[in-house]
Design a protein around this motif. Structure first.
Motif, PDB file in Angstrom:
ATOM      1  N   ALA A   3      -2.363  -9.427 -11.489  1.00  0.00           N
ATOM      2  CA  ALA A   3      -3.159  -8.248 -11.713  1.00  0.00           C
ATOM      3  C   ALA A   3      -4.166  -7.958 -10.599  1.00  0.00           C
ATOM      4  CB  ALA A   3      -3.848  -8.139 -13.088  1.00  0.00           C
ATOM      5  N   LYS A   4      -4.373  -6.537 -10.308  1.00  0.00           N
ATOM      6  CA  LYS A   4      -5.305  -6.196  -9.399  1.00  0.00           C
ATOM      7  C   LYS A   4      -6.372  -5.270  -9.904  1.00  0.00           C
ATOM      8  CE  LYS A   4      -5.768  -4.783  -4.742  1.00  0.00           C
ATOM      9  NZ  LYS A   4      -5.497  -3.482  -4.399  1.00  0.00           N
ATOM     10  N   ILE A   5      -7.646  -5.511  -9.755  1.00  0.00           N
ATOM     11  CA  ILE A   5      -8.461  -4.676 -10.339  1.00  0.00           C
ATOM     12  C   ILE A   5      -9.695  -4.186  -9.122  1.00  0.00           C
ATOM     13  CG2 ILE A   5      -8.484  -5.717 -12.801  1.00  0.00           C
ATOM     14  CD1 ILE A   5     -11.326  -7.174 -12.178  1.00  0.00           C
ATOM     15  N   LEU A  17       6.407  -7.408  -7.162  1.00  0.00           N
ATOM     16  CA  LEU A  17       6.781  -6.182  -7.282  1.00  0.00           C
ATOM     17  C   LEU A  17       5.627  -5.548  -8.139  1.00  0.00           C
ATOM     18  CD1 LEU A  17      10.165  -4.622  -8.052  1.00  0.00           C
ATOM     19  CD2 LEU A  17       8.244  -3.856  -9.230  1.00  0.00           C
ATOM     20  N   GLN A  18       4.987  -4.344  -7.595  1.00  0.00           N
ATOM     21  CA  GLN A  18       3.783  -3.905  -8.460  1.00  0.00           C
ATOM     22  C   GLN A  18       4.213  -2.803  -9.310  1.00  0.00           C
ATOM     23  OE1 GLN A  18       0.287  -1.695  -6.693  1.00  0.00           O
ATOM     24  NE2 GLN A  18      -0.622  -3.750  -6.897  1.00  0.00           N
ATOM     25  N   LEU A  19       3.659  -2.887 -10.579  1.00  0.00           N
ATOM     26  CA  LEU A  19       3.904  -1.651 -11.338  1.00  0.00           C
ATOM     27  C   LEU A  19       2.519  -0.992 -11.821  1.00  0.00           C
ATOM     28  CD1 LEU A  19       6.014  -3.254 -14.389  1.00  0.00           C
ATOM     29  CD2 LEU A  19       6.886  -2.115 -12.510  1.00  0.00           C
ATOM     30  N   ALA A  29     -10.168 -12.637  -3.338  1.00  0.00           N
ATOM     31  CA  ALA A  29     -11.192 -11.436  -2.726  1.00  0.00           C
ATOM     32  C   ALA A  29     -10.488 -10.451  -1.728  1.00  0.00           C
ATOM     33  CB  ALA A  29     -12.224 -12.317  -1.867  1.00  0.00           C
ATOM     34  N   ASN A  30     -10.962  -9.208  -1.984  1.00  0.00           N
ATOM     35  CA  ASN A  30      -9.992  -8.190  -1.279  1.00  0.00           C
ATOM     36  C   ASN A  30     -11.119  -7.021  -1.015  1.00  0.00           C
ATOM     37  OD1 ASN A  30      -8.528  -5.077  -1.970  1.00  0.00           O
ATOM     38  ND2 ASN A  30      -8.081  -6.174  -0.170  1.00  0.00           N
ATOM     39  N   GLY A  31     -11.035  -6.321   0.134  1.00  0.00           N
ATOM     40  CA  GLY A  31     -11.818  -5.086   0.542  1.00  0.00           C
ATOM     41  C   GLY A  31     -12.504  -5.520   1.871  1.00  0.00           C
ATOM     42  N   ASP A  32     -12.210  -4.514   2.656  1.00  0.00           N
ATOM     43  CA  ASP A  32     -13.028  -4.415   4.299  1.00  0.00           C
ATOM     44  C   ASP A  32     -12.861  -5.767   4.927  1.00  0.00           C
ATOM     45  OD1 ASP A  32     -13.678  -1.853   3.972  1.00  0.00           O
ATOM     46  OD2 ASP A  32     -15.993  -2.380   3.452  1.00  0.00           O
ATOM     47  N   ILE A  33     -11.795  -6.526   4.682  1.00  0.00           N
ATOM     48  CA  ILE A  33     -11.769  -7.681   5.596  1.00  0.00           C
ATOM     49  C   ILE A  33     -10.851  -7.245   6.701  1.00  0.00           C
ATOM     50  CG2 ILE A  33     -10.707 -10.027   5.960  1.00  0.00           C
ATOM     51  CD1 ILE A  33     -11.273 -10.166   2.746  1.00  0.00           C
ATOM     52  N   GLY A  82      -5.636  -5.496   3.299  1.00  0.00           N
ATOM     53  CA  GLY A  82      -4.984  -4.322   3.161  1.00  0.00           C
ATOM     54  C   GLY A  82      -4.830  -3.641   4.684  1.00  0.00           C
ATOM     55  N   ARG A  83      -5.952  -3.009   4.836  1.00  0.00           N
ATOM     56  CA  ARG A  83      -5.899  -1.851   5.948  1.00  0.00           C
ATOM     57  C   ARG A  83      -6.403  -2.853   7.396  1.00  0.00           C
ATOM     58  NH1 ARG A  83     -10.665   1.523   4.185  1.00  0.00           N
ATOM     59  NH2 ARG A  83     -11.038  -0.473   3.145  1.00  0.00           N
ATOM     60  N   GLY A  84      -6.852  -3.805   7.143  1.00  0.00           N
ATOM     61  CA  GLY A  84      -7.048  -4.736   8.237  1.00  0.00           C
ATOM     62  C   GLY A  84      -5.768  -5.338   8.904  1.00  0.00           C
ATOM     63  N   MET A 112       0.757  -1.224  -0.204  1.00  0.00           N
ATOM     64  CA  MET A 112      -0.045   0.011  -0.064  1.00  0.00           C
ATOM     65  C   MET A 112       0.878   1.202   0.095  1.00  0.00           C
ATOM     66  SD  MET A 112      -2.734  -1.334   2.728  1.00  0.00           S
ATOM     67  CE  MET A 112      -3.522   0.142   3.036  1.00  0.00           C
ATOM     68  N   GLU A 113       0.749   2.306  -0.926  1.00  0.00           N
ATOM     69  CA  GLU A 113       1.586   3.104  -1.303  1.00  0.00           C
ATOM     70  C   GLU A 113       1.469   4.241  -0.134  1.00  0.00           C
ATOM     71  OE1 GLU A 113       0.995   6.497  -2.933  1.00  0.00           O
ATOM     72  OE2 GLU A 113       2.890   6.902  -3.355  1.00  0.00           O
ATOM     73  N   GLY A 114       2.619   4.546   0.515  1.00  0.00           N
ATOM     74  CA  GLY A 114       2.916   5.550   1.684  1.00  0.00           C
ATOM     75  C   GLY A 114       2.603   4.767   2.774  1.00  0.00           C
TER      76      GLY A 114
HETATM   77  C1  LIG Z   1      -3.314   4.401   1.660  1.00  0.00           C
HETATM   78  C2  LIG Z   1      -3.635   3.190   0.717  1.00  0.00           C
HETATM   79  C3  LIG Z   1      -2.439   3.164  -0.078  1.00  0.00           C
HETATM   80  C4  LIG Z   1      -2.806   1.779  -1.182  1.00  0.00           C
HETATM   81  N1  LIG Z   1      -1.844   1.402  -1.986  1.00  0.00           N
HETATM   82  C5  LIG Z   1      -1.970   0.661  -2.820  1.00  0.00           C
HETATM   83  C6  LIG Z   1      -0.963   0.433  -3.852  1.00  0.00           C
HETATM   84  O1  LIG Z   1       0.093   0.712  -3.639  1.00  0.00           O
HETATM   85  N2  LIG Z   1      -1.383  -0.921  -4.461  1.00  0.00           N
HETATM   86  C7  LIG Z   1      -2.381  -1.796  -4.614  1.00  0.00           C
HETATM   87  O2  LIG Z   1      -2.610  -2.490  -5.455  1.00  0.00           O
HETATM   88  N3  LIG Z   1      -3.371  -1.074  -3.672  1.00  0.00           N
HETATM   89  C8  LIG Z   1      -3.341  -0.271  -2.518  1.00  0.00           C
HETATM   90  N4  LIG Z   1      -4.204   0.115  -2.263  1.00  0.00           N
HETATM   91  C9  LIG Z   1      -5.379  -0.542  -1.991  1.00  0.00           C
HETATM   92  C10 LIG Z   1      -5.365  -1.988  -0.942  1.00  0.00           C
HETATM   93  O3  LIG Z   1      -4.371  -2.728  -1.583  1.00  0.00           O
HETATM   94  C11 LIG Z   1      -6.890  -2.564  -0.906  1.00  0.00           C
HETATM   95  O4  LIG Z   1      -7.017  -2.986  -2.314  1.00  0.00           O
HETATM   96  C12 LIG Z   1      -7.963  -1.580  -0.542  1.00  0.00           C
HETATM   97  O5  LIG Z   1      -7.574  -0.945   0.543  1.00  0.00           O
HETATM   98  C13 LIG Z   1      -9.067  -2.419   0.010  1.00  0.00           C
HETATM   99  O6  LIG Z   1      -8.657  -3.477   0.687  1.00  0.00           O
HETATM  100  P1  LIG Z   1      -8.776  -3.240   2.501  1.00  0.00           P
HETATM  101  O7  LIG Z   1     -10.354  -3.000   2.808  1.00  0.00           O
HETATM  102  O8  LIG Z   1      -8.377  -4.762   3.034  1.00  0.00           O
HETATM  103  O9  LIG Z   1      -7.861  -2.242   2.854  1.00  0.00           O
HETATM  104  C14 LIG Z   1      -3.906   1.199  -1.098  1.00  0.00           C
HETATM  105  C15 LIG Z   1      -4.929   1.572  -0.233  1.00  0.00           C
HETATM  106  C16 LIG Z   1      -4.810   2.542   0.877  1.00  0.00           C
HETATM  107  C17 LIG Z   1      -5.736   2.780   1.934  1.00  0.00           C
END
Ligand SMILES: Cc1cc2nc3c(=O)[nH]c(=O)nc-3n(C[C@H](O)[C@H](O)[C@H](O)COP(=O)(O)O)c2cc1C
Length: 320
Positions: free
Chosen positions: A131-133, A60-62, A191-195, A216-218, A1-3
């Motif tokens: 890939a991630k969509i 490595l993500q592009l 599956a991704n999002g809000d876990i 991710g955030r979880g 996750m960026e930053g």
């Molecule tokens: C601050 C921030 C930075 C993120 N940077 C990336 C990233 O660099 N590459 C990516 O694939 N997803 C990035 N995401 C998205 C997360 O990977 C994820 O898809 C998204 O937050 C939903 O999943 P979550 O609810 O588990 O966080 C970022 C999300 C946040 C909040």
């Protein structure tokens, strides 16, 4: 996750069992082939077997839109030792989308196909391209077409963040939509999002039918979430809630790692940023966050968190 999730964070989060793989922050590709230092900055693990210190692989993500530029940079990454390339079609950031990157490609499945196919042609016989969509840009009508485009382009796995770009991070995540995609694809769909919890994990799995999820955030909110899931899957037992001591200790370790390379004021804001993620789901973290949010000195912050003490206790050898 960026930053947010860099190599130090990956190292700390993967120290306990649970994660099968991780991914770097995105490397932004515009046109030119980027110099090796850019790849090493995003993925210091390139010089260390491309795994975290506990041996969890790092992809490595592009992020970009120009197929030729993505291919050239994927090739560059492969030469530097990358063992998997992930392509980001999910970023919702206005700046990124204005420059035609991330989720903006989801408006045209052919562009998703072109990007994946170009990268696959460049490196796909040597290393996997994933890939991630999201479910789309402003609507979901092209969700399946985009997913199929990624598969047809040569992606070996697809992560689906169950929201459109316009939905940002607003709950709910539409896990059932991931199931609609999964049923039409031959490659693994993740599956991704809000876990945020074990319960969310199971619900996301049930509604999507996916075997695997991406956190991710979880994982920041509860650094032991992956282990909690793994433990439950292997034993059927539920681990206790992550105590503040463990949270404080990981924040102190994080600060110690970051201050080897970054100025203290930057480390201070990074620690607060992680604590901010923790406070979303933990009352004690919320209390501590409010107590320290205006502190700008790192030592004072760590003392306020009780984190320095936790870290010292952790690093002391157990009494014989
Ligand atoms: C601050 C921030 C930075 C993120 N940077 C990336 C990233 O660099 N590459 C990516 O694939 N997803 C990035 N995401 C998205 C997360 O990977 C994820 O898809 C998204 O937050 C939903 O999943 P979550 O609810 O588990 O966080 C970022 C999300 C946040 C909040």
């Amino acid at each position: 996750m960026e930053g947010v999730i860099d190599a130090h964070t990956r190292a700390l989060l993967t120290r306990r069992p649970g994660f099968d793989w991780t991914v770097t922050e995105f490397v932004r590709v515009v046109d030119a082939r980027l110099p090796p230092r850019v790849f090493r900055r995003h993925c210091p693990e390139l010089d260390d077997g491309v795994t975290t210190p506990s041996g969890v692989p790092v992809a490595l993500q592009l992020l970009g839109s120009d197929p030729a530029a993505l291919a050239a940079n994927a090739e560059q990454a492969r030469k530097l030792g990358a063992t998997a390339i992930d392509l980001n079609f999910g970023c919702p950031a206005k700046l990124v989308n204005r420059h035609d990157g991330g989720a903006s490609l989801l408006r045209d499945p052919q562009r998703v196909h072109a990007a994946v196919a170009a990268v696959h042609a460049a490196v796909g016989s040597d290393i996997p391209v994933t890939a991630k969509i999201r479910l789309g840009f402003s609507h979901r009508r092209l969700a399946l077409d985009c997913a199929k485009a990624a598969e047809d382009g040569g992606a070996t796995q697809l992560v689906v963040h169950a929201r459109t770009r316009d939905e940002g991070y607003r709950p709910p995540a539409h896990w059932e939509w991931i199931g609609r995609i999964r049923r039409h694809l031959g490659i693994p769909v993740v599956a991704n999002g809000d876990i945020w919890s074990l319960e969310d994990y199971w619900k996301a799995r049930t509604l999507s039918g996916c075997r695997d999820v991406m956190l991710g955030r979880g994982a920041l909110a509860d650094p032991w979430l992956a282990q909690r899931i793994r433990h439950w899957l292997t034993t059927g037992e539920t681990l206790p809630t992550t105590p503040w001591q463990a949270r404080g200790a990981i924040l102190a370790e994080f600060a110690a790692l970051q201050r080897t390379t970054l100025p203290e004021r930057v480390v201070t804001s990074l620690v607060k940023q992680w604590l901010n993620h923790m406070r979303q789901r933990d009352a004690e973290a919320a209390r501590r966050f409010h107590a320290v949010k205006r502190i700008n000195d790192l030592e004072t912050l760590l003392t306020g968190l009780g984190a320095a003490r936790e870290e010292r206790a952790r690093s002391q050898p157990e009494p014989a």
